[in-house]
Each structure stands twice: as C-alpha cells, then as structure tokens.
Design a protein around this motif. Structure first.
Motif, short mmCIF file in Angstrom:
data_model
loop_
_atom_site.label_atom_id
_atom_site.label_comp_id
_atom_site.label_asym_id
_atom_site.label_seq_id
_atom_site.Cartn_x
_atom_site.Cartn_y
_atom_site.Cartn_z
N ARG A 101 56.13 39.27 71.52
CA ARG A 101 56.78 39.77 70.31
C ARG A 101 56.98 41.27 70.43
NH1 ARG A 101 56.82 38.61 64.56
NH2 ARG A 101 56.57 36.42 65.11
N ARG A 102 58.16 41.73 70.01
CA ARG A 102 58.43 43.18 70.02
C ARG A 102 57.63 43.88 68.94
NH1 ARG A 102 64.74 43.87 71.81
NH2 ARG A 102 64.66 42.21 73.36
N MET A 103 57.37 45.16 69.16
CA MET A 103 56.62 45.96 68.19
C MET A 103 57.54 46.42 67.07
SD MET A 103 54.52 48.42 70.82
CE MET A 103 53.73 49.42 69.56
N PHE A 104 57.00 46.47 65.87
CA PHE A 104 57.66 47.19 64.78
C PHE A 104 56.59 47.94 63.99
CE2 PHE A 104 59.25 48.16 60.64
CZ PHE A 104 60.49 48.67 60.94
N PRO A 105 56.73 49.24 63.77
CA PRO A 105 57.83 50.09 64.26
C PRO A 105 57.91 50.11 65.79
CG PRO A 105 56.47 51.25 62.63
CD PRO A 105 55.74 50.01 62.99
N THR A 106 59.12 50.34 66.28
CA THR A 106 59.33 50.49 67.72
C THR A 106 58.78 51.84 68.17
OG1 THR A 106 61.37 49.22 67.49
CG2 THR A 106 61.08 50.43 69.54
N PHE A 107 58.15 51.86 69.35
CA PHE A 107 57.64 53.13 69.87
C PHE A 107 58.83 53.91 70.45
CE2 PHE A 107 55.72 56.07 72.82
CZ PHE A 107 54.55 56.46 72.19
N GLN A 108 59.12 55.07 69.84
CA GLN A 108 60.24 55.91 70.27
C GLN A 108 59.80 57.37 70.30
OE1 GLN A 108 63.17 55.05 67.21
NE2 GLN A 108 64.06 53.41 68.45
N VAL A 109 60.24 58.07 71.33
CA VAL A 109 59.88 59.49 71.44
C VAL A 109 61.10 60.32 71.79
CG1 VAL A 109 57.44 59.22 72.09
CG2 VAL A 109 59.21 59.14 73.86
N LYS A 110 61.04 61.59 71.40
CA LYS A 110 62.04 62.58 71.81
C LYS A 110 61.35 63.52 72.78
CE LYS A 110 66.17 64.62 71.08
NZ LYS A 110 66.45 65.01 72.47
N LEU A 111 61.93 63.63 73.98
CA LEU A 111 61.30 64.42 75.05
C LEU A 111 61.94 65.79 75.17
CD1 LEU A 111 60.93 61.71 77.82
CD2 LEU A 111 59.10 62.82 76.55
N SER A 112 61.13 66.76 75.56
CA SER A 112 61.64 68.08 75.90
C SER A 112 60.77 68.61 77.04
CB SER A 112 61.58 69.03 74.69
OG SER A 112 60.23 69.29 74.36
N GLY A 113 61.24 69.71 77.65
CA GLY A 113 60.43 70.40 78.65
C GLY A 113 60.42 69.77 80.03
N LEU A 114 61.31 68.79 80.28
CA LEU A 114 61.41 68.21 81.62
C LEU A 114 62.35 69.06 82.47
CD1 LEU A 114 61.85 64.39 80.80
CD2 LEU A 114 59.73 65.69 81.08
N PRO A 167 65.59 69.21 84.22
CA PRO A 167 66.79 68.37 84.06
C PRO A 167 67.20 67.67 85.35
CG PRO A 167 67.14 70.55 83.08
CD PRO A 167 65.83 70.61 83.82
N LEU A 168 66.89 68.27 86.51
CA LEU A 168 67.38 67.73 87.77
C LEU A 168 66.35 66.86 88.50
CD1 LEU A 168 69.25 70.91 89.08
CD2 LEU A 168 70.18 68.94 87.83
N ALA A 169 65.12 66.82 88.00
CA ALA A 169 64.08 66.03 88.66
C ALA A 169 64.11 64.59 88.13
CB ALA A 169 62.70 66.66 88.41
N ALA A 182 67.30 65.36 82.57
CA ALA A 182 68.40 65.62 81.63
C ALA A 182 68.75 64.36 80.85
CB ALA A 182 69.63 66.12 82.39
N GLN A 183 68.76 63.21 81.53
CA GLN A 183 69.10 61.95 80.87
C GLN A 183 68.04 61.58 79.83
OE1 GLN A 183 70.07 58.59 83.43
NE2 GLN A 183 69.46 57.15 81.82
N TRP A 184 66.77 61.71 80.22
CA TRP A 184 65.68 61.36 79.29
C TRP A 184 65.70 62.24 78.05
CZ3 TRP A 184 64.15 56.80 80.12
CH2 TRP A 184 63.77 56.32 81.39
N MET A 185 66.08 63.52 78.22
CA MET A 185 66.04 64.46 77.09
C MET A 185 67.28 64.35 76.21
SD MET A 185 64.26 67.93 78.60
CE MET A 185 65.39 68.20 79.97
N ARG A 186 68.32 63.69 76.72
CA ARG A 186 69.59 63.67 76.01
C ARG A 186 69.51 62.86 74.71
NH1 ARG A 186 73.18 61.96 80.20
NH2 ARG A 186 72.79 64.04 81.02
N GLN A 187 68.74 61.76 74.74
CA GLN A 187 68.67 60.92 73.54
C GLN A 187 67.23 60.50 73.31
OE1 GLN A 187 71.24 59.02 75.89
NE2 GLN A 187 69.49 58.62 77.20
N ILE A 188 67.01 59.85 72.17
CA ILE A 188 65.69 59.31 71.86
C ILE A 188 65.37 58.20 72.85
CG2 ILE A 188 64.41 57.97 70.14
CD1 ILE A 188 66.08 59.59 68.03
N PHE A 212 56.50 62.33 87.13
CA PHE A 212 57.47 62.98 88.02
C PHE A 212 57.50 62.21 89.33
CE2 PHE A 212 57.58 66.31 91.50
CZ PHE A 212 58.96 66.35 91.59
N VAL A 213 58.71 61.80 89.75
CA VAL A 213 58.85 61.09 91.03
C VAL A 213 58.86 62.15 92.13
CG1 VAL A 213 60.24 59.50 92.40
CG2 VAL A 213 60.13 59.23 89.91
#
Length: 239
Positions: free
Chosen positions: A74-87, A89-91, A141-147, A182-183
């Motif tokens: 079963r999916r979680m509700f509320p859904t776990f969602q985060v907004k990322l910063s500080g990464l 962008p090119l890694a 950059a992709q991870w930080m672009r949206q929630i 970080f990969v």
C-alpha cells in the motif's frame, strides 16, 4: 547508453560510518542530521532537504500517524516528498529511503482511552530493505528542479514479498529516513562510501504500521485530505 553505476547498498557501514573533519552545517529551516554531517564529501556536504506538506504531516503526527500495510503493498499517505537544495548541479546522485524501528516494542490500540499501549517485545525485525527513487541516478540539477516524490513506494507486511516493497511489522512504530548518495566516479569509491551520502529524518513522519486504521480520527483526516479518497467523501463506492 552506458549502464549507470550500481549505488552502494546502504549497509550499516554505508549509512553510519564515522566521519572526520569539520562539521558542515545546513541552512535554517532545512533538516539535516547534525552530527552525521562532518567529514562528508563536498558534493553532499551542503545537501539540504525540506519536507513538503509539513503542516499535514504535523496534523497526522499530533493524532498519531498510522500507515496501512497490506500483503499486496500500500502506498503511503501523506506521500513522502522533499525539496532539495545544495547539490552539485552537475554531479550524479541516487536518492533512497529506508524505515527503521523506533523502539523494540509492539503495540495495541486501547479504544476506551484512544491511545497506543506497549504490548510486549517487538516481533523479529522484518528484512531491512531500501527503496531507490526510480529516477536514480540523476544530476543534482534535475533533483533540485522539482519536488522529489516517493509516490511509488509501497509498504507490505508480507515477509516473503518479492516485489521490492518495504516490509514492516504491523503494530510497530517506524521512522522513515531519506538518503542522498553522491555517485562517486572514483574506481575505489567504496573506500569513501561513508563520506558520499547524507541522511535526513523528519520526526513528524514517524508512524505506526497497521493493517486497519485504529484511531477513527486518523481515518477521518485521511479521507478529508487524500484526493484519492474522494469516493469515501461522496459516499460513492471506492473508485
């Protein structure tokens, strides 16, 4: 296209290695696990995560959040969602979640007092699994672009589950944890595994795993706030 590098499995060493060096702080209003941020690779050092829908999580937490586990998942509700910063962008980063027991007890719900009571020792721990965000690996950059939403993650109580769902014991309390990895392109990257991730825990996301909601106020809040529960609100059969 080349196969993406396999992210390291978050064993105890990977998620809890001691770090050396000066602490690396996060900005105010963003949760980072304080002591675990020292000695981190600079590509995760400044990573910060803000929990989305924080006020809704708080509302559930005040009542004592319950999450349904089923055999099928079963999916979680509320859904776990985060907004990322500080990464960087090119890694490249892998994002994942795991769930740790909050204590060594199992619980029962006392309806007369509307409260959870300890009911003995915890069941043997379910197999520890992690859920990789399906977009992993991706650029900072992709991870930080949206929630970032973990809406594909499912919880099960089936110890023999072979769908990769997170296995939890019903009537036990859990803390979700979120990890940014970080990969590391270096050939001997496993030597630096403990430096290449940062973990986040939001106490308001703790929950009790249940096979059916125990607290009727949790049921009401889920129906009122979950867009997929519209059928229950209108009195229609479940869509």
């Amino acid at each position: 296209s080349p196969t993406p590098p396999t992210p390291p499995h978050p064993s105890a060493a990977f998620l809890g290695g001691p770090g050396e060096g000066s602490p690396c702080g996060t900005g105010l209003g963003w949760a980072g696990e304080g002591p675990g941020t020292s000695g981190k690779n600079r590509r995760v050092c400044h990573a910060a995560a803000r929990l989305e829908m924080g006020s809704l999580w708080e509302e559930f937490n005040r009542l004592g959040t319950e999450m349904i586990v089923t055999k099928a998942g079963r999916r979680m509700f509320p859904t776990f969602q985060v907004k990322l910063s500080g990464l960087d962008p090119l890694a490249d980063y892998v994002l994942l979640m795991d769930f740790i027991p909050l204590d060594d007890k199992r619980y029962r719900y006392a309806f007369h007092s509307s409260s959870w009571l300890a009911a003995g020792r915890a069941d043997p721990a379910a197999p520890g699994r992690v859920h990789f965000h399906p977009d992993s690996p991706a650029k900072g950059a992709q991870w930080m672009r949206q929630i970032v939403s973990f809406d594909k993650l499912k919880l099960t109580n089936n110890l023999l589950d072979d769908n990769g769902h997170i296995i939890l014991n019903s009537m036990h309390r859990y803390q979700p944890r979120f990890h940014v990895v970080f990969v590391d392109p270096r050939r001997d990257s496993e030597r630096f595994a403990h430096q290449n991730f940062k973990s986040f825990s939001f106490p308001e996301t703790q929950f009790m795993a249940v096979t059916a909601y125990q607290n009727h106020r949790i049921t009401q809040l889920k129906i009122a706030s979950n867009p997929f529960a519209k059928g229950f609100r209108d009195g229609d059969p479940e869509p």
